[in-house]
Design an enzyme around this catalytic site. Structure first.
Site, PDB file in Angstrom:
ATOM      1  N   GLU A  28      -2.919   8.174  -5.768  1.00 56.82           N
ATOM      2  CA  GLU A  28      -2.971   7.413  -7.143  1.00 56.82           C
ATOM      3  C   GLU A  28      -4.230   8.023  -7.761  1.00 56.82           C
ATOM      4  O   GLU A  28      -5.110   8.148  -7.027  1.00 56.82           O
ATOM      5  CB  GLU A  28      -3.172   5.900  -6.746  1.00 56.82           C
ATOM      6  CG  GLU A  28      -2.077   5.271  -6.022  1.00 56.82           C
ATOM      7  CD  GLU A  28      -2.077   3.999  -6.159  1.00 56.82           C
ATOM      8  OE1 GLU A  28      -1.033   3.175  -5.712  1.00 56.82           O
ATOM      9  OE2 GLU A  28      -3.142   3.337  -6.314  1.00 56.82           O
ATOM     10  N   HIS A  32       0.118   0.539  -9.880  1.00 54.57           N
ATOM     11  CA  HIS A  32      -0.953  -0.371  -9.049  1.00 54.57           C
ATOM     12  C   HIS A  32      -1.494  -1.643  -9.896  1.00 54.57           C
ATOM     13  O   HIS A  32      -2.370  -1.930  -9.966  1.00 54.57           O
ATOM     14  CB  HIS A  32      -2.120   0.258  -8.302  1.00 54.57           C
ATOM     15  CG  HIS A  32      -2.449  -0.354  -7.195  1.00 54.57           C
ATOM     16  ND1 HIS A  32      -2.837   0.475  -6.094  1.00 54.57           N
ATOM     17  CD2 HIS A  32      -2.734  -1.570  -6.653  1.00 54.57           C
ATOM     18  CE1 HIS A  32      -3.155  -0.260  -4.928  1.00 54.57           C
ATOM     19  NE2 HIS A  32      -3.208  -1.655  -5.330  1.00 54.57           N
ATOM     20  N   ARG A  58       0.973  -1.282  -0.075  1.00 54.06           N
ATOM     21  CA  ARG A  58       0.098   0.057  -0.177  1.00 54.06           C
ATOM     22  C   ARG A  58       0.981   1.223   0.044  1.00 54.06           C
ATOM     23  O   ARG A  58       1.876   1.347   0.778  1.00 54.06           O
ATOM     24  CB  ARG A  58      -1.023   0.110   1.212  1.00 54.06           C
ATOM     25  CG  ARG A  58      -2.116  -1.028   1.246  1.00 54.06           C
ATOM     26  CD  ARG A  58      -3.153  -0.644   0.237  1.00 54.06           C
ATOM     27  NE  ARG A  58      -4.248  -1.497  -0.112  1.00 54.06           N
ATOM     28  CZ  ARG A  58      -4.287  -2.434  -0.949  1.00 54.06           C
ATOM     29  NH1 ARG A  58      -3.204  -2.921  -1.467  1.00 54.06           N
ATOM     30  NH2 ARG A  58      -5.281  -3.336  -0.857  1.00 54.06           N
TER      31      ARG A  58
END
Length: 333
Positions: A263, A291, A234
């Site tokens: 993000e 990601h 994370r």
């Protein structure tokens, strides 16, 4: 009984969800939260999907379970669901191998200078044909590989690193004594102890208040000079401003990040700005992916099928799997 997917991303393809759910349960698929009717909220016995805004929680008249199709659940108010008596379950058994593979890929990209050579050769194929130049690499078998967190993914990464003959050490104060013996790895008693001995550190912890900014100025100050940092867990676990400073002063030689605190990438952050701008001091030292570590066609089907299966098993037979708010449910009872 009825299962509601209140934000179904995958169009008309529902084979994975229906297979996982099994027979005897009705399904309702809606594209966006705002398009779900009050009746659909009220008659749902289970919810499967991204975390709905809390404004919809009071509309759930008979919901018995909420399943999030993801490993992480830091964006879910598990206490609010627990107070309403609804178990919250995640889906931890998808994407394990994909994320582990991605962590290793980021490490190898840096330690074997893959991106460095590719970019250099595209700039000048002849002058930059320098096979002996590997600015960040060492023999992996001579390296200490550190893991922050030894859950499912961390364990999968440990086994992969061992396959490269690396000396693997982990820090995870919540793992029982002796686990290191079963895996043939070592345990560090503190984060500082881990950081101080590792050539490469890979993050595999969940995001919570304890781990937010865990890899910050203090942890990085304890690091072995020239460490390579990998994060596929994370984004907020790594303090990106502290990482900027540690890369600028050479404490961190290179980093591979699949996740960021914000993000999509926030170009206002100094590290991201330097990376995006191709600043000379950072060039080739930072690899960023969007990601994407979790994704393969196989893992996407897994997440859809397994999250549906969790809901179906509970509705059909009371089998509760992967519950993450049990403490709040007990408090309510």
């Amino acid at each position: 009984m009825r299962v509601l997917w209140p934000q179904h991303f995958w169009g008309e393809d529902r084979e994975a969800e229906l297979t996982g759910l099994g027979e005897g349960l009705d399904s309702v698929f809606v594209r966006r939260f705002a398009e779900v009717t009050d009746d659909q909220w009220a008659t749902a016995d289970a919810l499967v999907g991204p975390s709905p805004p809390l404004q919809y929680l009071d509309k759930l008249a008979r919901c018995r379970i909420y399943v999030k199709p993801a490993v992480g659940f830091d964006d879910v108010d598990v206490e609010a669901w627990g107070k309403k008596g609804i178990p919250v379950c995640n889906t931890p058994d998808y994407g394990t191998r994909e994320v582990a593979d991605h962590a290793m890929a980021l490490m190898l990209t840096l330690t074997k200078s893959i991106a460095f050579h590719d970019e250099s050769l595209r700039a000048d194929p002849k002058a930059n044909w320098r096979p002996a130049l590997n600015p960040y690499g060492q023999r992996l078998a001579d390296c200490v590989f550190g893991l922050v967190g030894l859950g499912r993914i961390g364990t999968a990464v440990a086994l992969r690193a061992k396959a490269f003959d690396m000396d693997v050490v982990f820090f995870d104060p919540y793992k029982p004594s002796g686990l290191e013996l079963a895996l043939g790895i070592r345990r560090a008693d503190s984060l500082a102890e881990l950081m101080g001995q590792c050539h490469i550190v890979s993050v595999h912890a969940p995001l919570n208040e304890e781990t937010r900014n865990l890899i910050g100025a203090q942890a990085l100050a304890a690091a072995r000079k020239g460490v390579i940092l990998i994060n596929t867990a994370r984004g907020p676990i790594v303090d990106i401003d502290a990482l900027h400073d540690a890369m600028e002063d050479g404490t961190v030689l290179a980093a591979g990040l699949d996740v960021l605190p914000e993000e999509p990438a926030n170009i206002q952050k100094p590290l991201i700005a330097a990376w995006a701008g191709g600043e000379a001091w950072l060039k080739h030292r930072l690899v960023v992916t969007p990601h994407s570590a979790f994704y393969t066609p196989q893992s996407l089907r897994d997440i859809r099928l397994l999250s549906a299966r969790t809901a179906g098993r509970y509705l059909r037979g009371g089998r509760l799997e992967n519950c993450v708010n049990e403490a709040f449910l007990k408090a309510r009872r």
